[in-house]
Design an enzyme around this catalytic site. Sequence first.
Site, PDB file in Angstrom:
ATOM      1  N   LYS A 174       0.944  -0.977  -0.011  1.00 48.31           N
ATOM      2  CA  LYS A 174       0.155   0.129   0.005  1.00 48.31           C
ATOM      3  C   LYS A 174       0.923   1.324   0.241  1.00 48.31           C
ATOM      4  O   LYS A 174       1.843   1.399   1.002  1.00 48.31           O
ATOM      5  CB  LYS A 174      -0.871   0.032   1.296  1.00 48.31           C
ATOM      6  CG  LYS A 174      -2.028   0.875   1.242  1.00 48.31           C
ATOM      7  CD  LYS A 174      -1.594   2.307   1.661  1.00 48.31           C
ATOM      8  CE  LYS A 174      -2.814   3.488   1.737  1.00 48.31           C
ATOM      9  NZ  LYS A 174      -2.273   4.570   1.943  1.00 48.31           N
ATOM     10  N   GLY A 228       4.630   4.029  10.813  1.00 54.57           N
ATOM     11  CA  GLY A 228       3.757   5.115  10.853  1.00 54.57           C
ATOM     12  C   GLY A 228       3.216   5.539  12.144  1.00 54.57           C
ATOM     13  O   GLY A 228       4.074   5.502  13.140  1.00 54.57           O
ATOM     14  N   SER A 229       2.124   6.185  12.240  1.00 55.52           N
ATOM     15  CA  SER A 229       1.658   6.959  13.672  1.00 55.52           C
ATOM     16  C   SER A 229       1.100   5.763  14.529  1.00 55.52           C
ATOM     17  O   SER A 229       0.714   4.680  14.024  1.00 55.52           O
ATOM     18  CB  SER A 229       0.416   7.884  13.419  1.00 55.52           C
ATOM     19  OG  SER A 229      -0.743   7.501  12.684  1.00 55.52           O
ATOM     20  N   GLY A 287      -2.653   5.132  13.402  1.00 59.54           N
ATOM     21  CA  GLY A 287      -2.822   4.364  12.444  1.00 59.54           C
ATOM     22  C   GLY A 287      -2.465   2.934  12.856  1.00 59.54           C
ATOM     23  O   GLY A 287      -3.317   1.927  12.170  1.00 59.54           O
ATOM     24  N   GLU A 293       5.101  -0.736  13.344  1.00 58.41           N
ATOM     25  CA  GLU A 293       6.225   0.210  14.036  1.00 58.41           C
ATOM     26  C   GLU A 293       5.744   1.611  14.265  1.00 58.41           C
ATOM     27  O   GLU A 293       5.560   1.853  13.138  1.00 58.41           O
ATOM     28  CB  GLU A 293       7.517   0.166  13.267  1.00 58.41           C
ATOM     29  CG  GLU A 293       8.682   0.501  13.957  1.00 58.41           C
ATOM     30  CD  GLU A 293       9.775   1.368  12.977  1.00 58.41           C
ATOM     31  OE1 GLU A 293      10.157   0.960  12.247  1.00 58.41           O
ATOM     32  OE2 GLU A 293       9.883   2.724  13.610  1.00 58.41           O
ATOM     33  N   CYS A 336      12.496   7.310  12.868  1.00 61.20           N
ATOM     34  CA  CYS A 336      12.098   6.688  14.380  1.00 61.20           C
ATOM     35  C   CYS A 336      13.030   6.528  15.187  1.00 61.20           C
ATOM     36  O   CYS A 336      12.806   6.433  16.200  1.00 61.20           O
ATOM     37  CB  CYS A 336      11.633   5.242  13.537  1.00 61.20           C
ATOM     38  SG  CYS A 336      12.834   4.386  12.181  1.00 61.20           S
ATOM     39  N   GLU A 375       5.951  11.347  21.503  1.00 64.58           N
ATOM     40  CA  GLU A 375       6.790  11.678  20.279  1.00 64.58           C
ATOM     41  C   GLU A 375       6.366  13.021  19.900  1.00 64.58           C
ATOM     42  O   GLU A 375       5.187  13.219  19.704  1.00 64.58           O
ATOM     43  CB  GLU A 375       6.801  10.680  19.402  1.00 64.58           C
ATOM     44  CG  GLU A 375       7.703  10.963  18.139  1.00 64.58           C
ATOM     45  CD  GLU A 375       7.782   9.573  17.201  1.00 64.58           C
ATOM     46  OE1 GLU A 375       6.791   8.962  17.067  1.00 64.58           O
ATOM     47  OE2 GLU A 375       8.475   9.718  16.316  1.00 64.58           O
TER      48      GLU A 375
HETATM   49  P1  NAP Z   1       0.194   7.613   9.105  1.00 64.84           P
HETATM   50  O1  NAP Z   1      -0.907   8.774   9.137  1.00 64.84           O
HETATM   51  O2  NAP Z   1      -0.091   6.460  10.486  1.00 64.84           O
HETATM   52  O3  NAP Z   1      -0.109   6.629   7.903  1.00 64.84           O
HETATM   53  C1  NAP Z   1       0.910   5.693   7.341  1.00 64.84           C
HETATM   54  C2  NAP Z   1       0.058   4.663   6.523  1.00 64.84           C
HETATM   55  O4  NAP Z   1      -1.236   3.886   6.873  1.00 64.84           O
HETATM   56  C3  NAP Z   1      -0.488   5.494   5.280  1.00 64.84           C
HETATM   57  O5  NAP Z   1      -0.586   4.996   4.106  1.00 64.84           O
HETATM   58  C4  NAP Z   1      -2.111   5.731   5.611  1.00 64.84           C
HETATM   59  O6  NAP Z   1      -2.717   6.092   4.599  1.00 64.84           O
HETATM   60  C5  NAP Z   1      -2.369   4.345   6.297  1.00 64.84           C
HETATM   61  N1  NAP Z   1      -3.224   4.619   7.409  1.00 64.84           N
HETATM   62  C6  NAP Z   1      -3.165   5.086   8.534  1.00 64.84           C
HETATM   63  N2  NAP Z   1      -4.264   5.111   9.410  1.00 64.84           N
HETATM   64  C7  NAP Z   1      -5.041   4.245   8.642  1.00 64.84           C
HETATM   65  C8  NAP Z   1      -6.244   3.755   8.951  1.00 64.84           C
HETATM   66  N3  NAP Z   1      -6.732   3.951  10.385  1.00 64.84           N
HETATM   67  N4  NAP Z   1      -6.755   2.842   8.220  1.00 64.84           N
HETATM   68  C9  NAP Z   1      -6.200   2.744   6.920  1.00 64.84           C
HETATM   69  N5  NAP Z   1      -5.000   3.318   6.658  1.00 64.84           N
HETATM   70  C10 NAP Z   1      -4.412   3.991   7.498  1.00 64.84           C
HETATM   71  O7  NAP Z   1       1.588   7.907   9.102  1.00 64.84           O
HETATM   72  P2  NAP Z   1       2.534   9.074   8.227  1.00 64.84           P
HETATM   73  O8  NAP Z   1       1.423   9.636   7.256  1.00 64.84           O
HETATM   74  O9  NAP Z   1       3.404   8.803   7.868  1.00 64.84           O
HETATM   75  O10 NAP Z   1       2.807  10.381   9.210  1.00 64.84           O
HETATM   76  C11 NAP Z   1       1.529  10.806  10.274  1.00 64.84           C
HETATM   77  C12 NAP Z   1       2.339  10.876  11.679  1.00 64.84           C
HETATM   78  O11 NAP Z   1       2.780   9.646  12.044  1.00 64.84           O
HETATM   79  C13 NAP Z   1       3.603  11.732  11.889  1.00 64.84           C
HETATM   80  O12 NAP Z   1       3.391  12.931  12.138  1.00 64.84           O
HETATM   81  C14 NAP Z   1       4.147  10.989  13.108  1.00 64.84           C
HETATM   82  O13 NAP Z   1       3.798  11.251  14.239  1.00 64.84           O
HETATM   83  C15 NAP Z   1       4.223   9.531  12.799  1.00 64.84           C
HETATM   84  N6  NAP Z   1       5.215   8.811  12.210  1.00 64.84           N
HETATM   85  C16 NAP Z   1       6.050   8.182  12.838  1.00 64.84           C
HETATM   86  C17 NAP Z   1       7.027   7.429  12.404  1.00 64.84           C
HETATM   87  C18 NAP Z   1       8.077   6.887  13.128  1.00 64.84           C
HETATM   88  O14 NAP Z   1       9.115   6.285  12.725  1.00 64.84           O
HETATM   89  N7  NAP Z   1       8.165   6.927  14.676  1.00 64.84           N
HETATM   90  C19 NAP Z   1       7.204   7.251  11.024  1.00 64.84           C
HETATM   91  C20 NAP Z   1       6.351   7.956  10.352  1.00 64.84           C
HETATM   92  C21 NAP Z   1       4.982   8.595  10.888  1.00 64.84           C
HETATM   93  P3  NAP Z   1      -3.115   7.571   4.234  1.00 64.84           P
HETATM   94  O15 NAP Z   1      -2.075   8.125   3.894  1.00 64.84           O
HETATM   95  O16 NAP Z   1      -3.965   6.982   2.726  1.00 64.84           O
HETATM   96  O17 NAP Z   1      -4.187   7.991   5.236  1.00 64.84           O
END
Ligand code: NAP
Length: 525
Positions: free
Chosen positions: A184, A241-242, A245, A265, A302, A392
């Site tokens: 994805k 990611g978050s 999520g 993770e 991360c 974080e």
């Molecule tokens: P994200 O919002 O968690 O999204 C990651 C992926 O998962 C995207 O493809 C997203 O799709 C999908 N997704 C998220 N929630 C979902 C749900 N409820 N149902 C279905 N699919 C879902 O992460 P991000 O866009 O990379 O960044 C947002 C925040 O995540 C950052 O501000 C940060 O706080 C955190 N983050 C942390 C790390 C780390 O290494 N600690 C790394 C990356 C991000 P869509 O984009 O289509 O919504």
Amino acid sequence: MALTGAMLIGSSAVSASDSTMKALDPATGRQIEPDFALGGPAEVDRAARLADDAFDAYNGTSLQERATFLELIADRLDGINRELAERAALETGLPVAQLEAEATKAAVQFRQFAEVVRQGRFRHATIDPAQPERKPRPRMDHRMQKIAIGPVVVFGASNFPISYSVAGGDTAAALAAGSPVIVKAHNAHPGASELQGRAIQSAVADRGLPEGVFSLIRGAGNEIGEALVDHPLIKAVTFTGSEAGGMALYRRAQLRPDPIPVFAEMTSVNPTFVLPAALAARGDEIGDGFAERMLVNVGQACLKPAILLAVHGPGYTEMRDAAAARVSAMAARTMLTPGIHDAYDRNAQRLRDSGAETIAKGPEPQGVREGRARLLEVEGDRFLADPTLAEEVFGPSALLVRLTDLDQLLAVARSFRGQLSATMHIDEPDHGHAVRLLPILERRTGRIVVNAFAHPQEVGDATIHGGPFPATTDSRFTSVGMTAIDRFLRPVTYQGFPDALLPEALATVNFPELSRGIDEHHTRG
Ligand code: NAP
């Protein structure tokens, strides 16, 4: 290679059935060509069926065939290194040179996994030979090996658009295990995703493998991710990611009629403890090194060390000043997406609202959505009283925690949730304290670093990039390093098999090359 904007489902390039999206240049806020197709449950179903159809043949490939396939992907990635880095830079605002290095690392990971496959030890092949004379009961021949778990869905990360994305470690590890992969793609870098996807798709075709070994899907909103996690033919999920999520997908997977593992993770602040002798001897050096590491990738990493902790005493002011100096000198830089930028500003405000004081700031941002470097400070008592201070802040910000004494340092260490890493800066006189801190850290992290900072470039047999919740949803595994393959394997015992029917790894003729051991541990009669 011209971008088409298509999804890659098996060997097909699939145009939009419904809607499209464009990539965004985060430095200007402008849209970039071309249109990228967005899919829905129909595309998910098609990819999942193809993956399931491909499973038996792909899982049954010889180790040599599979390793050669992984090496071909590595070669294809090398072939597009510059083009991929340039497109990823346009879509993420990260520097081209850094992304070239990331693409090289991605190729290296595929080669490393090819080696893991060739060695065959990942199968953990084990034989308990027949003991027909054993009393009181004879023992039949038992042989165990690990096979691939089934089709895997990989949610690519936003912050490392190559090495944690389509051609990242999750994809490499799952393909090495023998699992077909559906990625994805993250919508923050659709063009870079397509380039990586086509490199893998062409390698599948050129090695004559079933087309369902790899697919790349894109979608808008949560619908596509939910459809992937729900699909009955999917057998495992990886996510970076978050926490919100990752946990939404994890919970969803547990509610399926047949729950499946979700290796998410999510979040880590990687606490850095500076013990008194090290602080007194080289506080300035530690403060500077900490801030330098914290600012890498605009703090969107991360392994970013986000919290620096020390007992107030000799060396503390030097450490604080050195970290503050580096943060003050750091120009604001473009963050990955508008959403990540806005969350960064909100979360930095949250720290201030909780009583942390800003002690250094980078210069005022000049461009749109640039992340401004920040260093904040708070007392140990307040840190202990408000757990949100330990959450974080994704971006170029760090928190310095001023502690009263060693007991408070240990209490703060105990207050942390699960982490990917923790660091101790120590000199010899600190060893007595380190011995008390170590078991606290062991229970909370997957990696403990001494007198350095955790580095994402190291990928090897001993690499652990994992840890207790909420760093990940399953602390028993790593998402980076060679043992990341273990997430996609499950053990099967073959009891009383004739040689002719035994799988490659278990045929007597292949021992000891592929074996972990023959009859290493005797079973009871
Ligand atoms: P994200 O919002 O968690 O999204 C990651 C992926 O998962 C995207 O493809 C997203 O799709 C999908 N997704 C998220 N929630 C979902 C749900 N409820 N149902 C279905 N699919 C879902 O992460 P991000 O866009 O990379 O960044 C947002 C925040 O995540 C950052 O501000 C940060 O706080 C955190 N983050 C942390 C790390 C780390 O290494 N600690 C790394 C990356 C991000 P869509 O984009 O289509 O919504």
